[in-house]
Design a protein around this motif. Structure first.
Motif, short mmCIF file in Angstrom:
data_model
loop_
_atom_site.label_atom_id
_atom_site.label_comp_id
_atom_site.label_asym_id
_atom_site.label_seq_id
_atom_site.Cartn_x
_atom_site.Cartn_y
_atom_site.Cartn_z
N LEU A 18 -51.48 41.89 31.41
CA LEU A 18 -50.71 41.06 32.34
C LEU A 18 -50.13 41.91 33.47
O LEU A 18 -50.23 41.56 34.65
CB LEU A 18 -49.58 40.34 31.60
CG LEU A 18 -48.62 39.53 32.46
CD1 LEU A 18 -49.34 38.34 33.09
CD2 LEU A 18 -47.43 39.06 31.64
N ALA A 19 -49.55 43.05 33.11
CA ALA A 19 -48.96 43.94 34.12
C ALA A 19 -50.01 44.45 35.09
O ALA A 19 -49.77 44.54 36.30
CB ALA A 19 -48.25 45.11 33.42
N SER A 20 -51.19 44.78 34.58
CA SER A 20 -52.27 45.26 35.45
C SER A 20 -52.70 44.17 36.43
O SER A 20 -52.95 44.44 37.61
CB SER A 20 -53.46 45.70 34.61
OG SER A 20 -53.12 46.82 33.81
N ALA A 21 -52.78 42.93 35.94
CA ALA A 21 -53.18 41.82 36.80
C ALA A 21 -52.15 41.58 37.89
O ALA A 21 -52.49 41.35 39.06
CB ALA A 21 -53.37 40.55 35.96
N ILE A 22 -50.87 41.65 37.53
CA ILE A 22 -49.80 41.45 38.52
C ILE A 22 -49.86 42.56 39.57
O ILE A 22 -49.75 42.30 40.77
CB ILE A 22 -48.43 41.41 37.82
CG1 ILE A 22 -48.29 40.12 37.01
CG2 ILE A 22 -47.30 41.51 38.85
CD1 ILE A 22 -47.06 40.05 36.14
N ILE A 29 -43.54 44.89 39.19
CA ILE A 29 -42.66 44.40 38.13
C ILE A 29 -41.36 45.21 38.09
O ILE A 29 -41.38 46.43 38.03
CB ILE A 29 -43.37 44.48 36.76
CG1 ILE A 29 -44.57 43.52 36.74
CG2 ILE A 29 -42.39 44.13 35.64
CD1 ILE A 29 -45.40 43.61 35.48
N GLU A 30 -40.24 44.49 38.15
CA GLU A 30 -38.92 45.11 38.04
C GLU A 30 -38.42 45.11 36.61
O GLU A 30 -37.84 46.08 36.14
CB GLU A 30 -37.91 44.37 38.94
CG GLU A 30 -38.22 44.42 40.42
CD GLU A 30 -38.00 45.79 41.01
OE1 GLU A 30 -37.12 46.53 40.52
OE2 GLU A 30 -38.72 46.15 41.97
N SER A 31 -38.63 44.01 35.89
CA SER A 31 -38.19 43.92 34.50
C SER A 31 -38.89 42.77 33.81
O SER A 31 -39.40 41.84 34.45
CB SER A 31 -36.67 43.75 34.40
OG SER A 31 -36.24 42.63 35.12
N ILE A 32 -38.94 42.85 32.47
CA ILE A 32 -39.56 41.82 31.65
C ILE A 32 -38.62 41.51 30.48
O ILE A 32 -38.06 42.43 29.88
CB ILE A 32 -40.93 42.27 31.10
CG1 ILE A 32 -41.91 42.54 32.25
CG2 ILE A 32 -41.52 41.23 30.16
CD1 ILE A 32 -43.25 43.09 31.81
N GLU A 33 -38.47 40.24 30.18
CA GLU A 33 -37.63 39.83 29.06
C GLU A 33 -38.37 38.79 28.23
O GLU A 33 -38.92 37.82 28.77
CB GLU A 33 -36.31 39.25 29.57
CG GLU A 33 -35.38 38.78 28.46
CD GLU A 33 -34.12 38.15 29.04
OE1 GLU A 33 -34.09 36.92 29.18
OE2 GLU A 33 -33.18 38.88 29.35
N ASP A 50 -41.23 41.99 42.47
CA ASP A 50 -41.19 42.02 43.93
C ASP A 50 -42.63 41.95 44.42
O ASP A 50 -43.56 42.30 43.69
CB ASP A 50 -40.53 43.32 44.41
CG ASP A 50 -39.75 43.12 45.69
OD1 ASP A 50 -39.96 42.08 46.34
OD2 ASP A 50 -38.95 44.00 46.05
N MET A 51 -42.81 41.51 45.63
CA MET A 51 -44.16 41.34 46.17
C MET A 51 -44.39 42.31 47.32
O MET A 51 -43.51 42.54 48.15
CB MET A 51 -44.35 39.91 46.68
CG MET A 51 -44.18 38.84 45.61
SD MET A 51 -45.47 38.89 44.35
CE MET A 51 -46.90 38.43 45.32
#
Length: 202
Positions: A18-22, A29-33, A50-51
């Motif tokens: 998922l992170a790679s796709a984003i 990615i700033e944070s994940i919860e 952020d974009m």
């Protein structure tokens, strides 16, 4: 900042894919919860990102949905200070000054739950009276009678409600979604109950 709510398989490597796709779609990615762990083997995560300038949110949604087993449930702008607000910070704000814990919890809940508003509401013979409300809360709240944790809809707002005791409740609202999950309803009940206990102890 954008807040992305996704459903993904709870298996090794899912979060990495998922992170790679984003990242490939221009998201940082700033944070994940983790919001909820489900019995069907999936997780629901909130991803604050952020974009890259010029990148459209739709490209991130498409990239995420293309990952096997991943489903985007919600994406929206997120303006609350640029970070996620864990429950521990809510508890710290409540205990900092116990005399105003019931006011502090109303102020903290919109950030903690990534929603538009919160309000403490008294149930009276004449209806519902707002005792304390965050910025963005409606000027009047007409709730359906309910004695426990509940979900309701007020206009375009999805609302979660937790009892406070003494004919009072705390309500939080999201405009348009996403729906409040069972885990979020349980968290709301816990934090509201904790605020009530802290206030009673003073």
């Amino acid at each position: 900042m954008l807040l992305l709510r996704v459903e993904l398989p709870n298996v090794p490597g899912s979060l990495g894919r998922l992170a790679s796709a984003i990242g490939a779609a221009g998201g940082d990615i700033e944070s994940i919860e983790i919001v909820e762990k489900r019995v069907d083997g999936t997780d629901v995560d909130d991803v604050l990102l952020d974009m890259v300038e010029g990148t459209m949110p739709d490209s991130v949604v498409s990239a995420c949905n293309a990952v096997d087993g991943v489903k985007v449930l919600w994406i929206s702008r997120y303006l609350a200070g640029g970070n996620l607000f864990p429950d521990l910070e809510v508890v710290e704000s409540l205990t900092a000054d116990p005399k105003i814990a019931l006011d502090r919890v109303v102020e903290a809940l919109p950030v903690a739950f990534r929603c538009e508003w919160a309000a403490r509401v008294a149930v009276t013979e004449n209806g519902f009276e707002i005792e304390r409300a965050s910025e963005g809360a409606p000027t009047s709240i007409d709730l359906k009678p309910d004695s426990g944790l509940a979900r309701q809809t007020i206009g375009d707002d999805l609302v979660a409600i937790a009892p406070l005791g003494q004919a009072r409740v705390v309500a939080i609202g999201r405009r348009g979604g996403p729906e409040f999950l069972d885990s979020e309803l349980a968290r709301l009940g816990h934090l509201v109950g904790l605020a009530a206990s802290i206030a009673r102890a003073t």
